[in-house]
Motif scaffolding. Structure first.
Motif, PDB file in Angstrom:
ATOM      1  N   VAL A  21       0.931  -1.198   0.025  1.00 37.26           N
ATOM      2  CA  VAL A  21       0.010   0.011   0.147  1.00 37.26           C
ATOM      3  C   VAL A  21       1.115   1.227  -0.001  1.00 37.26           C
ATOM      4  O   VAL A  21       0.425   2.335  -0.540  1.00 37.26           O
ATOM      5  N   ASP A  22       2.273   1.087   0.321  1.00 40.32           N
ATOM      6  CA  ASP A  22       2.901   2.243   0.448  1.00 40.32           C
ATOM      7  C   ASP A  22       4.027   2.308  -0.490  1.00 40.32           C
ATOM      8  O   ASP A  22       4.789   3.212  -0.327  1.00 40.32           O
ATOM      9  N   GLY A  23       4.252   1.186  -1.322  1.00 32.42           N
ATOM     10  CA  GLY A  23       5.266   1.276  -2.377  1.00 32.42           C
ATOM     11  C   GLY A  23       5.616   0.131  -2.596  1.00 32.42           C
ATOM     12  O   GLY A  23       5.124  -1.146  -2.514  1.00 32.42           O
ATOM     13  N   PHE A  24       6.734  -0.342  -3.520  1.00 30.03           N
ATOM     14  CA  PHE A  24       7.424  -1.453  -3.694  1.00 30.03           C
ATOM     15  C   PHE A  24       8.274  -1.878  -2.652  1.00 30.03           C
ATOM     16  O   PHE A  24       9.292  -1.175  -2.567  1.00 30.03           O
ATOM     17  N   LEU A  25       8.258  -2.946  -2.371  1.00 29.61           N
ATOM     18  CA  LEU A  25       9.040  -3.644  -1.478  1.00 29.61           C
ATOM     19  C   LEU A  25       9.985  -4.930  -2.124  1.00 29.61           C
ATOM     20  O   LEU A  25       9.346  -5.897  -2.451  1.00 29.61           O
ATOM     21  N   SER A  26      11.504  -4.885  -1.852  1.00 25.40           N
ATOM     22  CA  SER A  26      12.043  -6.186  -2.063  1.00 25.40           C
ATOM     23  C   SER A  26      12.309  -7.043  -1.058  1.00 25.40           C
ATOM     24  O   SER A  26      12.305  -6.914  -0.041  1.00 25.40           O
ATOM     25  N   VAL A  27      11.618  -8.330  -1.464  1.00 26.42           N
ATOM     26  CA  VAL A  27      11.394  -9.359  -0.568  1.00 26.42           C
ATOM     27  C   VAL A  27      12.418 -10.587  -1.117  1.00 26.42           C
ATOM     28  O   VAL A  27      12.234 -11.588  -0.535  1.00 26.42           O
ATOM     29  N   LYS A  28      13.565 -10.215  -1.709  1.00 23.13           N
ATOM     30  CA  LYS A  28      14.146 -11.310  -2.285  1.00 23.13           C
ATOM     31  C   LYS A  28      14.972 -12.005  -1.069  1.00 23.13           C
ATOM     32  O   LYS A  28      15.252 -11.372  -0.212  1.00 23.13           O
ATOM     33  N   ASN A  29      15.182 -13.201  -1.110  1.00 21.46           N
ATOM     34  CA  ASN A  29      15.529 -14.181  -0.134  1.00 21.46           C
ATOM     35  C   ASN A  29      15.038 -14.226   1.260  1.00 21.46           C
ATOM     36  O   ASN A  29      15.562 -14.465   2.179  1.00 21.46           O
ATOM     37  N   GLN A  30      13.657 -13.857   1.218  1.00 24.91           N
ATOM     38  CA  GLN A  30      12.893 -13.858   2.455  1.00 24.91           C
ATOM     39  C   GLN A  30      12.026 -15.056   2.422  1.00 24.91           C
ATOM     40  O   GLN A  30      11.691 -15.436   1.554  1.00 24.91           O
ATOM     41  N   SER A  31      11.537 -15.672   3.522  1.00 26.73           N
ATOM     42  CA  SER A  31      11.180 -16.836   3.666  1.00 26.73           C
ATOM     43  C   SER A  31       9.594 -16.554   3.339  1.00 26.73           C
ATOM     44  O   SER A  31       9.030 -15.599   3.187  1.00 26.73           O
ATOM     45  N   PRO A  32       8.917 -17.728   2.791  1.00 29.85           N
ATOM     46  CA  PRO A  32       7.451 -17.594   2.367  1.00 29.85           C
ATOM     47  C   PRO A  32       6.523 -17.037   3.526  1.00 29.85           C
ATOM     48  O   PRO A  32       5.617 -16.198   3.241  1.00 29.85           O
ATOM     49  N   TYR A  33       7.128 -17.253   4.836  1.00 33.21           N
ATOM     50  CA  TYR A  33       6.246 -16.620   5.901  1.00 33.21           C
ATOM     51  C   TYR A  33       6.192 -15.143   5.988  1.00 33.21           C
ATOM     52  O   TYR A  33       5.377 -14.446   5.951  1.00 33.21           O
ATOM     53  N   ILE A  34       7.595 -14.553   5.755  1.00 37.66           N
ATOM     54  CA  ILE A  34       7.607 -13.143   5.749  1.00 37.66           C
ATOM     55  C   ILE A  34       6.922 -12.574   4.447  1.00 37.66           C
ATOM     56  O   ILE A  34       6.172 -11.623   4.662  1.00 37.66           O
ATOM     57  N   GLN A  35       7.145 -13.342   3.213  1.00 32.20           N
ATOM     58  CA  GLN A  35       6.606 -12.620   2.205  1.00 32.20           C
ATOM     59  C   GLN A  35       4.958 -12.535   2.353  1.00 32.20           C
ATOM     60  O   GLN A  35       4.318 -11.950   2.027  1.00 32.20           O
ATOM     61  N   SER A  36       4.529 -13.714   2.991  1.00 35.84           N
ATOM     62  CA  SER A  36       3.074 -13.732   3.364  1.00 35.84           C
ATOM     63  C   SER A  36       2.417 -12.792   4.166  1.00 35.84           C
ATOM     64  O   SER A  36       1.386 -12.069   3.821  1.00 35.84           O
ATOM     65  N   LEU A  37       3.307 -12.335   5.124  1.00 35.83           N
ATOM     66  CA  LEU A  37       2.852 -11.300   5.978  1.00 35.83           C
ATOM     67  C   LEU A  37       2.902 -10.099   5.504  1.00 35.83           C
ATOM     68  O   LEU A  37       1.827  -9.034   5.767  1.00 35.83           O
ATOM     69  N   ILE A  38       3.736  -9.700   4.665  1.00 33.05           N
ATOM     70  CA  ILE A  38       3.825  -8.548   3.833  1.00 33.05           C
ATOM     71  C   ILE A  38       2.508  -8.494   2.843  1.00 33.05           C
ATOM     72  O   ILE A  38       2.038  -7.283   2.536  1.00 33.05           O
ATOM     73  N   PHE A  39       2.346  -9.546   1.926  1.00 36.71           N
ATOM     74  CA  PHE A  39       1.305  -9.654   1.114  1.00 36.71           C
ATOM     75  C   PHE A  39      -0.014  -9.315   1.651  1.00 36.71           C
ATOM     76  O   PHE A  39      -0.585  -8.568   1.158  1.00 36.71           O
ATOM     77  N   TRP A  40      -0.150  -9.898   2.925  1.00 38.81           N
ATOM     78  CA  TRP A  40      -1.558  -9.679   3.499  1.00 38.81           C
ATOM     79  C   TRP A  40      -1.842  -8.528   4.314  1.00 38.81           C
ATOM     80  O   TRP A  40      -2.663  -8.221   5.451  1.00 38.81           O
ATOM     81  N   ASN A  41      -0.517  -7.761   4.367  1.00 40.04           N
ATOM     82  CA  ASN A  41      -0.482  -6.144   5.204  1.00 40.04           C
ATOM     83  C   ASN A  41      -0.400  -6.482   6.641  1.00 40.04           C
ATOM     84  O   ASN A  41      -1.006  -5.528   7.135  1.00 40.04           O
ATOM     85  N   VAL A  42      -0.009  -7.439   7.071  1.00 38.47           N
ATOM     86  CA  VAL A  42       0.033  -7.786   8.383  1.00 38.47           C
ATOM     87  C   VAL A  42       1.621  -7.329   9.070  1.00 38.47           C
ATOM     88  O   VAL A  42       1.547  -6.941  10.202  1.00 38.47           O
ATOM     89  N   TYR A  43       2.392  -7.314   8.295  1.00 40.18           N
ATOM     90  CA  TYR A  43       3.812  -7.144   8.735  1.00 40.18           C
ATOM     91  C   TYR A  43       3.955  -5.878   9.218  1.00 40.18           C
ATOM     92  O   TYR A  43       3.552  -4.862   8.562  1.00 40.18           O
ATOM     93  N   GLU A  44       4.269  -5.603  10.689  1.00 40.69           N
ATOM     94  CA  GLU A  44       4.614  -4.388  11.296  1.00 40.69           C
ATOM     95  C   GLU A  44       3.238  -3.452  11.205  1.00 40.69           C
ATOM     96  O   GLU A  44       3.514  -2.379  11.269  1.00 40.69           O
TER      97      GLU A  44
END
Length: 235
Positions: free
Chosen positions: A17-40
């Protein structure tokens, strides 16, 4: 993850929602948290609601840059953001996120906040990023050597006057409260938006409440907001 999240990631990038975020080398768990707008998300909600916009931002613990993007979206492009991140494995992500979003006002500082007096410190890098810390280690962490910095050194290096502090540095904030002796650090801070954790430092345990009391006393501030680990202080 396979059906939705993975298909949304193009060349290691997620559109948030705030821009493009590089998630290279991140786990599926972290990527999922970001995708669902849960991360932080609790921290970002507090920033959107309370953050002042009339001073440079010092961010301690930039991590992947999710909060950095939220902060940047709220300020004008002339307002500098100084983002400190100790984990060297996350610096390529931050640099790519900076380039993707054309964040010319963002300065990335790869250092660990530390008051031991040493120029480098051992930092524990967790395999999925969330557990990376100077203080704790587990079987999933790898020790790396990281350059150190103190708050007054950061402020002097970049000639920062008044500033707003955004912090999620996994307990390292206690070192500022206990060991920082430069009064300008405390006097020039206009607002603090911080995630507080119970922390053990020099064999003493500091609860969230104790850390909040130290912030109030050292920075001459009062509590504006508190929910879970998220606190906002102002003068």
């Amino acid at each position: 993850y396979r059906l939705l999240v993975k298909k949304s990631i193009k060349q290691g990038i997620i559109k948030t929602v705030d821009g493009f975020l590089s998630v290279k080398n991140q786990s599926p768990y972290i990527q999922s948290l970001i995708f669902w707008n849960v991360y932080e998300n609790p921290e970002r909600r507090a920033i959107r609601k309370f953050m002042k916009k009339d001073a440079p931002i010092i961010e301690l613990g930039a991590s992947l840059g999710m909060v950095t993007l939220t902060v940047n979206k709220l300020v004008n492009r002339e307002q500098k953001i100084y983002s400190v991140e100790a984990n060297p494995k996350l610096i390529p992500n931050l640099l790519e996120t900076k380039e993707l979003n054309k964040l010319e006002n963002l300065e990335i500082v790869n250092c660990a906040l530390d008051y031991s007096g040493h120029s480098t410190v051992s930092f524990n890098v967790d395999s999925d990023n969330l557990g990376s810390s100077k203080y704790s280690a587990s079987e999933n962490t790898q020790k790396v050597s990281v350059s150190t910095i103190q708050m007054h050194e950061l402020i002097t290096r970049y000639s920062i006057g008044d500033y707003i502090l955004v912090s999620d540095c996994e307990g390292a904030e206690v070192e500022i409260l206990i060991s920082e002796n430069n009064n300008e650090v405390f006097k020039n801070c206009k607002q603090i938006l911080i995630e507080l954790h119970q922390t053990v430092y020099k064999n003493q345990t500091y609860s969230q409440q104790r850390l909040a009391e130290l912030i109030i006393a050292k920075f001459n501030m009062h509590i504006v907001y508190q929910s879970g680990n998220i606190w906002v202080f102002e003068k």
